[in-house]
Structure formats: C-alpha cells, structure tokens
Write a protein that holds these residues in place. Sequence first.
Motif, PDB file in Angstrom:
ATOM      1  N   TYR A 215       0.832  -1.207   0.000  1.00  0.00           N
ATOM      2  CA  TYR A 215       0.000   0.000   0.000  1.00  0.00           C
ATOM      3  C   TYR A 215       0.868   1.259   0.000  1.00  0.00           C
ATOM      4  N   ALA A 216       1.856   1.285   0.871  1.00  0.00           N
ATOM      5  CA  ALA A 216       2.706   2.478   0.996  1.00  0.00           C
ATOM      6  C   ALA A 216       3.439   2.772  -0.306  1.00  0.00           C
ATOM      7  N   ALA A 217       3.907   1.728  -0.972  1.00  0.00           N
ATOM      8  CA  ALA A 217       4.642   1.916  -2.221  1.00  0.00           C
ATOM      9  C   ALA A 217       3.732   2.529  -3.286  1.00  0.00           C
ATOM     10  N   ALA A 218       2.547   1.958  -3.422  1.00  0.00           N
ATOM     11  CA  ALA A 218       1.623   2.446  -4.447  1.00  0.00           C
ATOM     12  C   ALA A 218       1.110   3.848  -4.098  1.00  0.00           C
ATOM     13  N   ARG A 219       0.805   4.042  -2.812  1.00  0.00           N
ATOM     14  CA  ARG A 219       0.328   5.360  -2.362  1.00  0.00           C
ATOM     15  C   ARG A 219       1.345   6.449  -2.722  1.00  0.00           C
TER      16      ARG A 219
ATOM     17  N   LEU B  35       4.120  -8.896  14.459  1.00  0.00           N
ATOM     18  CA  LEU B  35       3.897  -8.298  13.145  1.00  0.00           C
ATOM     19  C   LEU B  35       4.637  -6.973  13.073  1.00  0.00           C
ATOM     20  N   LEU B  36       5.554  -6.853  12.122  1.00  0.00           N
ATOM     21  CA  LEU B  36       6.348  -5.627  11.995  1.00  0.00           C
ATOM     22  C   LEU B  36       5.752  -4.720  10.922  1.00  0.00           C
ATOM     23  N   SER B  37       5.875  -3.426  11.137  1.00  0.00           N
ATOM     24  CA  SER B  37       5.408  -2.477  10.127  1.00  0.00           C
ATOM     25  C   SER B  37       6.541  -2.146   9.174  1.00  0.00           C
ATOM     26  N   PRO B  38       6.271  -2.209   7.897  1.00  0.00           N
ATOM     27  CA  PRO B  38       7.298  -1.831   6.924  1.00  0.00           C
ATOM     28  C   PRO B  38       7.462  -0.318   6.914  1.00  0.00           C
ATOM     29  N   ARG B  39       8.535   0.129   6.288  1.00  0.00           N
ATOM     30  CA  ARG B  39       8.798   1.566   6.203  1.00  0.00           C
ATOM     31  C   ARG B  39       9.141   1.911   4.762  1.00  0.00           C
ATOM     32  N   LEU B  40       8.563   2.978   4.273  1.00  0.00           N
ATOM     33  CA  LEU B  40       8.929   3.411   2.931  1.00  0.00           C
ATOM     34  C   LEU B  40      10.180   4.266   3.007  1.00  0.00           C
ATOM     35  N   ILE B  41      11.185   3.913   2.219  1.00  0.00           N
ATOM     36  CA  ILE B  41      12.401   4.723   2.172  1.00  0.00           C
ATOM     37  C   ILE B  41      12.456   5.394   0.807  1.00  0.00           C
ATOM     38  N   VAL B  42      12.217   6.693   0.801  1.00  0.00           N
ATOM     39  CA  VAL B  42      12.158   7.407  -0.469  1.00  0.00           C
ATOM     40  C   VAL B  42      13.559   7.850  -0.865  1.00  0.00           C
ATOM     41  N   ARG B  43      14.018   7.338  -2.000  1.00  0.00           N
ATOM     42  CA  ARG B  43      15.303   7.791  -2.530  1.00  0.00           C
ATOM     43  C   ARG B  43      15.026   8.450  -3.879  1.00  0.00           C
TER      44      ARG B  43
ATOM     45  N   LYS C 102       1.319  -8.191  -0.884  1.00  0.00           N
ATOM     46  CA  LYS C 102       1.841  -6.958  -1.478  1.00  0.00           C
ATOM     47  C   LYS C 102       0.887  -6.488  -2.571  1.00  0.00           C
ATOM     48  N   LEU C 103       0.448  -7.438  -3.391  1.00  0.00           N
ATOM     49  CA  LEU C 103      -0.443  -7.100  -4.502  1.00  0.00           C
ATOM     50  C   LEU C 103      -1.751  -6.508  -3.986  1.00  0.00           C
ATOM     51  N   ARG C 104      -2.265  -7.086  -2.922  1.00  0.00           N
ATOM     52  CA  ARG C 104      -3.500  -6.547  -2.351  1.00  0.00           C
ATOM     53  C   ARG C 104      -3.271  -5.122  -1.844  1.00  0.00           C
ATOM     54  N   GLY C 105      -2.063  -4.893  -1.308  1.00  0.00           N
ATOM     55  CA  GLY C 105      -1.742  -3.539  -0.846  1.00  0.00           C
ATOM     56  C   GLY C 105      -1.691  -2.562  -2.010  1.00  0.00           C
ATOM     57  N   TYR C 106      -1.063  -2.980  -3.099  1.00  0.00           N
ATOM     58  CA  TYR C 106      -1.041  -2.129  -4.300  1.00  0.00           C
ATOM     59  C   TYR C 106      -2.483  -1.820  -4.708  1.00  0.00           C
ATOM     60  N   ALA C 107      -3.286  -2.883  -4.768  1.00  0.00           N
ATOM     61  CA  ALA C 107      -4.660  -2.768  -5.269  1.00  0.00           C
ATOM     62  C   ALA C 107      -5.478  -1.794  -4.418  1.00  0.00           C
ATOM     63  N   ALA C 108      -5.262  -1.878  -3.106  1.00  0.00           N
ATOM     64  CA  ALA C 108      -6.043  -1.016  -2.213  1.00  0.00           C
ATOM     65  C   ALA C 108      -5.747   0.452  -2.473  1.00  0.00           C
ATOM     66  N   ALA C 109      -4.480   0.774  -2.631  1.00  0.00           N
ATOM     67  CA  ALA C 109      -4.117   2.167  -2.890  1.00  0.00           C
ATOM     68  C   ALA C 109      -4.660   2.605  -4.244  1.00  0.00           C
ATOM     69  N   LEU C 110      -4.514   1.754  -5.237  1.00  0.00           N
ATOM     70  CA  LEU C 110      -5.007   2.088  -6.575  1.00  0.00           C
ATOM     71  C   LEU C 110      -6.507   2.348  -6.542  1.00  0.00           C
ATOM     72  N   ALA C 111      -7.218   1.505  -5.812  1.00  0.00           N
ATOM     73  CA  ALA C 111      -8.677   1.634  -5.752  1.00  0.00           C
ATOM     74  C   ALA C 111      -9.079   2.994  -5.181  1.00  0.00           C
ATOM     75  N   GLU C 112      -8.282   3.467  -4.221  1.00  0.00           N
ATOM     76  CA  GLU C 112      -8.598   4.780  -3.641  1.00  0.00           C
ATOM     77  C   GLU C 112      -8.557   5.887  -4.689  1.00  0.00           C
ATOM     78  N   ASN C 113      -7.788   5.659  -5.741  1.00  0.00           N
ATOM     79  CA  ASN C 113      -7.727   6.649  -6.816  1.00  0.00           C
ATOM     80  C   ASN C 113      -8.564   6.226  -8.022  1.00  0.00           C
ATOM     81  N   GLY C 114      -9.452   5.279  -7.798  1.00  0.00           N
ATOM     82  CA  GLY C 114     -10.343   4.853  -8.864  1.00  0.00           C
ATOM     83  C   GLY C 114      -9.686   3.978  -9.918  1.00  0.00           C
ATOM     84  N   LEU C 115      -8.514   3.423  -9.567  1.00  0.00           N
ATOM     85  CA  LEU C 115      -7.812   2.567 -10.522  1.00  0.00           C
ATOM     86  C   LEU C 115      -7.970   1.093 -10.109  1.00  0.00           C
ATOM     87  N   SER C 116      -7.913   0.209 -11.084  1.00  0.00           N
ATOM     88  CA  SER C 116      -7.999  -1.212 -10.762  1.00  0.00           C
ATOM     89  C   SER C 116      -6.687  -1.911 -11.085  1.00  0.00           C
TER      90      SER C 116
END
Lengths: 355, 355
Positions: free
Chosen positions: A169-173, A333-341, A217-231
């Motif tokens: 989700y974080a990556a796609a968001r 359960l660990l939370s992932p972290r987005l590292i923006v480079r 991971k794919l479900r996370g991508y999908a969830a973020a995409l759906a928020e923007n009306g994408l499938s």
Amino acid sequence: MTKTSKPRLADVARSAGVSLGTASNVFCYPAKVRPELRERVMASVELLGYSGPDPAARLMRAGKVNSIGIVAPARFGVVDTLRNSSFLLFMQGVAEVCDAKGSNLVILPDPADTGAIHSALVDGLIFGQVEQLAVIEPARLRRLPFAVVDVDAGPGINSVRVDAYGGGYAAARHLLDQGHRKFGIMGFLREFGLARYHPPGPARDSSIAGMPIDQEKLRGYAAALAENGLSVDDIPIVQSHPWDKAAAAALLDRAHEATAILSMSAMQAIEIMTVAQHRGLAVPEDLSVVGFNDIPEAALTTPPLTVVDARNTEKGQIAAEMIFRQAPARAELLSPRLIVRASSGPAPGSENRPQ
Amino acid sequence: MTKTSKPRLADVARSAGVSLGTASNVFCYPAKVRPELRERVMASVELLGYSGPDPAARLMRAGKVNSIGIVAPARFGVVDTLRNSSFLLFMQGVAEVCDAKGSNLVILPDPADTGAIHSALVDGLIFGQVEQLAVIEPARLRRLPFAVVDVDAGPGINSVRVDAYGGGYAAARHLLDQGHRKFGIMGFLREFGLARYHPPGPARDSSIAGMPIDQEKLRGYAAALAENGLSVDDIPIVQSHPWDKAAAAALLDRAHEATAILSMSAMQAIEIMTVAQHRGLAVPEDLSVVGFNDIPEAALTTPPLTVVDARNTEKGQIAAEMIFRQAPARAELLSPRLIVRASSGPAPGSENRPQ
DNA sequence: CTGAAAGCGCTTACAG
DNA sequence: CTGAAAGCGCTTACAG
C-alpha cells in the motif's frame, strides 16, 4: 595400538593415576580438584595429546550444543542464503543475537530434507521464509525451540512477519501521490524458471504475484489504486525469479505506457532501472521505480532506489530472541517503512513536486 | 511420567513389541526389517510422538555430524562474517561445496575462544583469514580435517592463499602505466581503532600496512614503483579500519598531490571516491582509485571501481574441498587478477590513453 | 576432595 | 530376519 588411536579421558585418568571422575572434574569443575592432582592430570593430557572431552559424548550427557540453526527457504541451498541480499539481512539479525548469546550459527539448506532437520545438532531452529507450514513438523516433534518467519503459524508458535499488505500500500500510495496513473508490476516467481506474463484482465488468479506474502503486497497495491479509482486488474504483471535479467525488459515492453513500476523484489527493481536507462529513459523523470526490501545495493545504484524496507534484520533479531527466551510463544507483526530515494519522482507532465 | 517425557527408541520398541535392535534397524537399515514389523514400529513411532533417533546419541555411535565449520577471523563475531563483503565471498565458495556434498555450514566466531573450537560439532574446520597460526591448535589436537586461509601453514597442513604481492604489484603497475607518479596508499588496520597516518620517510616499520598479507601488498606496490624509479618511502600512508569514514578524508588531505590512490580494502576505495567527488575531484580524470577484493559493491559505484580480484570465492571452494577430500595436505597459491573498471584512467596531463 | 558405578540413547557385531 | 548384549566416551549423583 591404543598409543596411536585417539586418547580418551579414561586413558588420561589411568596415566595420571586418578579416577575417571576426577579427570572429568578437571575439565568440568576444575575448582573441585586439588591443584596438585589437576596438574598431574594436565600433564597426562599433554603427554597423550588428549584434545579435551569428546563433544559428542559430552553433548549426550550434558545436552547443550551451543548453536542455533537457520533453515533456508524452500529450494535454497546454503549458498543461496549467502547470495540473496534480503535473506542475508535477515541472517545478520539472527547473527547479532548469536553473538550476544555466545552461540554459533548453523545454516541448513532446503527444509524439504526433513531428515536433516531431525538430525541437526542445534539448540533451536529458525525457519526462514516459510511457504509450507509442514516444514516445521520435525522441529515440533523434537520439542526444539523454534520460530517461523513470514507467516503467522497460529497460536502456540513463535512467528515474526512484516505487514506486506501495508508495504505494498505504501509503495503504491507514494507513486499515486506523485501523480502516477499508469503502472507496471513485477511479481515474484519463487521457483526457478521462465518469467510469466499476466496481461491485464479481470479474474486473474491470485497466484500471479507469487507466494502468500507476495499476494499481500499485490492486495496492498490494489487497495491504494482503488482509492484513486484505478484497478489493479488493468495493470500488466510480469512474474519472475529475482535474477532473471530478461524479465525486466519484458515488463517494460508489456507496460510501455507506464510511468511507474512497482517491483516486489529489489533486485528486479535495479534491473528495471538499468534496462530503462539503456533504452534512453531517465529515472525518475520518465519512469519511477519502487522496490521491496532495503538491500544494501539499493543505496548504491544511480539513482538510489526507493524501497519498502521490510525490516529483515529486525525480523532476524526477533526470531532469534524468541528461541532463546523461555517465554510463551507469540506472533509478532512488523510495520514496513517506505524509504524514499531518488528513483521515484513526479509523473511526467504532472503538477506534483517532490516533497 | 514416561508418558510426558520425551520418548526413546526403547519405548517405541516396547510399544511395538520388538527388540531395541529391530527398532533401530527401522531407522538405520529399513530394508533389513520385514515390512509387517516395520509398519508396527512406525505405528508406535506415530503413537508416542517419537521424533527419530536422538542426534547426539546417534552421533556418538556413528560419528558423522554432516556439518563443516568456518572459523571467523580474529575479533570477528558471527555477524561480522555476514557483513564483511570480502569474507562473504569466501563463505559463498565454502557454501557451494557444502551444497555439493550435502553438508551444513556452521559459523564460529573469533578463534580466541579455543573452547568453542574444541567443542564444535563439525566434521571439519576452515580457518578464515588466519593471523596467528596458534589458532589451529585445537583442530590439530582433535585430529579434525582442517584448512587455513591466507597463510602458508607449512608442510602437512592444508592451506590456500592468494599472491598478495602479485596483486599489489599489478595494481601499482596499472597506475604507473597510465602515467601516474604521485600516489597515496590506504593500508589496513585490522584492529578497531583510530586511523594512523604514516608520513613519508625511510625506515618505516613494516607493520604500517597491517597484517602480513597487507605487508605483501605493500611490497608489491613498492616493487612496481621501484621499476619506475619511485620509492614507496615517499608515499604517505594512512592505515585504517575498513569502515572508518574519516580515514578517506585524512588520506586525501595528506596525499593532496596524488593523482592516484592504492587502497588495500575495497570499502575504503569506495569511500575515497565518494570523498574525492564531494570535494569536486572527478574520478578518474583528477584522481584514479584502485581497490583490493572484488566485492559486489565495486561494480555498482559511480564510476565502477577498478580492483584486484583476490579470488575469495575460489579460496573458499578450494579450502572446503581440501577438508572433504581424503588427500595429502597441500598449500595452494592463487593468482590475483586485475579487474579494470572506470575508476582508473590516465594521469592528468599525461600522454597516456586508456588501452 | 576422591573413586566406583550407573547410565545418557543409541548402533553394531554376534549368535540364533 | 531377529534379539540379547556390549559399548560409544563421557557426566553425575552417591557413598566414602
């Protein structure tokens, strides 16, 4: 003939003129033995070239190996555990705890060899990247302390995993927030073999992403995409082994309209950048790339790679602590972290600016 | 009470109504046991939750651990073996042979703990990066097959090392051929601690480079320099721990006239490039850099790093094969290879062109 | 503090 | 093919 064969403690005792028990005490409880006798025994040890109590015999009586074992993921040899950068980060976490506890580390290949797990000389076992829960059976039978990684094995079993859904989700968001609307996805092929192309379309099988953790991971991508009306169904997916160099080009061919690539492996993300740059695309100006797992290589590429840090080292630390600690089993359960480079930026032509 | 404690083979035998020997045969020599009995025994195994013969007891009788051990270099913990890129390459070589032989790999920390080596449950031992030959004593006493790395331990002992002199020579020769005449040298500090600066001057102690293997590199540098009428005594040397970030800047300060840097470690070579670039120097146009050990990071830097490949993976393979092979001990010497990448080029203002 | 004895859990000849 | 016995090399109560 007893002169040439390996001397035993009994030989030392006889040579020193003491009983077997006393000789044993010299090694196990030196303080219990009068110094004079102790020296006589040590002289015989020297004389006979005795190398100290046999580890195997000692182990059978006293029971501690002083090693913990890491069981490699399915289809991994020992060497693969040392070549896979993500798994190596995980092992480093385990190793830190080994050093703190004064324990050795043994690496066991592919859990398919249940005999090896049955007969492993270890005080505890960590199952790395578990796909099939059945692999833990030998450890349970042996009543060995153990922990499993990347899957929740249910109550009563130590486990540690990362929230892969949240990571996806974080990556796609992140990319959506930068204005990206056209994507390509690189999935994981856990077996060896040729890459597979999954064209856009509804009702694609969930296995198109790889193992359960990849499906999350794919479900996370999908969830973020759906928020923007994408499938996610409209996004081309290539599923590949991390070292399959041809797959990166294949994905870029199939997703030629994409301005951003979501990759489930960091190695493939790096490969995708390389291929894109060879084709004259600028990263991130023409194409943004986000990988998974913060392997050391990710910081060294040009540009450095934006990744989801799956916290592999912490996973290793926690798993190792679980088997040393005499505490009730728990599931962490660990939370992932987005590292923006620098491999991700605003979509071409978008209004967005890097934050 | 025998219900709750761990079942033994004898319990299984009794439950199945067979003798202990027969029960043992079911596990060791199944073909020797009539199928009907075999099934009866396995039913009892199932019933009692027997986990197979105890590895320790089995080991004491039968004698094979099915693991080989790598002993870490002095002052290395387990985790350091997994974090040091050069050592990791070496371990990968060992691991390849483990996989070929179906053996596990155990990592033992710092050889200073002789007790750990005395009691390690392994079929053989590989001493990685030996500084003090004394560390091998426990292995010799135990009559364990073993091999030592990076030092010739004399006749009767398996050893494998690289020609560090030749490697140093090749690195310096390469730079001299490109017209370089002003150098700086980054030596190895094997202990932890602050970097040391060794100003130019005659009669510098040989320890200024580090351990014997580093001193050989220095002699190699010196030999090439001498061929061009240059003396290594005129070159500033900084000696540092590979991860000491401050040392790279220090060397560049001290050797500010240098057009080329010879580094005994690849990590420091990378650091030197980074610092130089921060200071506005172009690599290789203003400064050429050559490292030692072809770690994966070397190919990823910008520009990619020219290195002496010390053939670490082959060293690991050969060492491992030595302990599996039942052959007379031998001492193997590997030739290093110069890998020219883009971090080295013609000296500024020289007539040279890259070949 | 010391010594004789039991036994850790198996495997392996050895006689049937 | 099976079963009773010895013993792998130690450690650990236990009585002196």
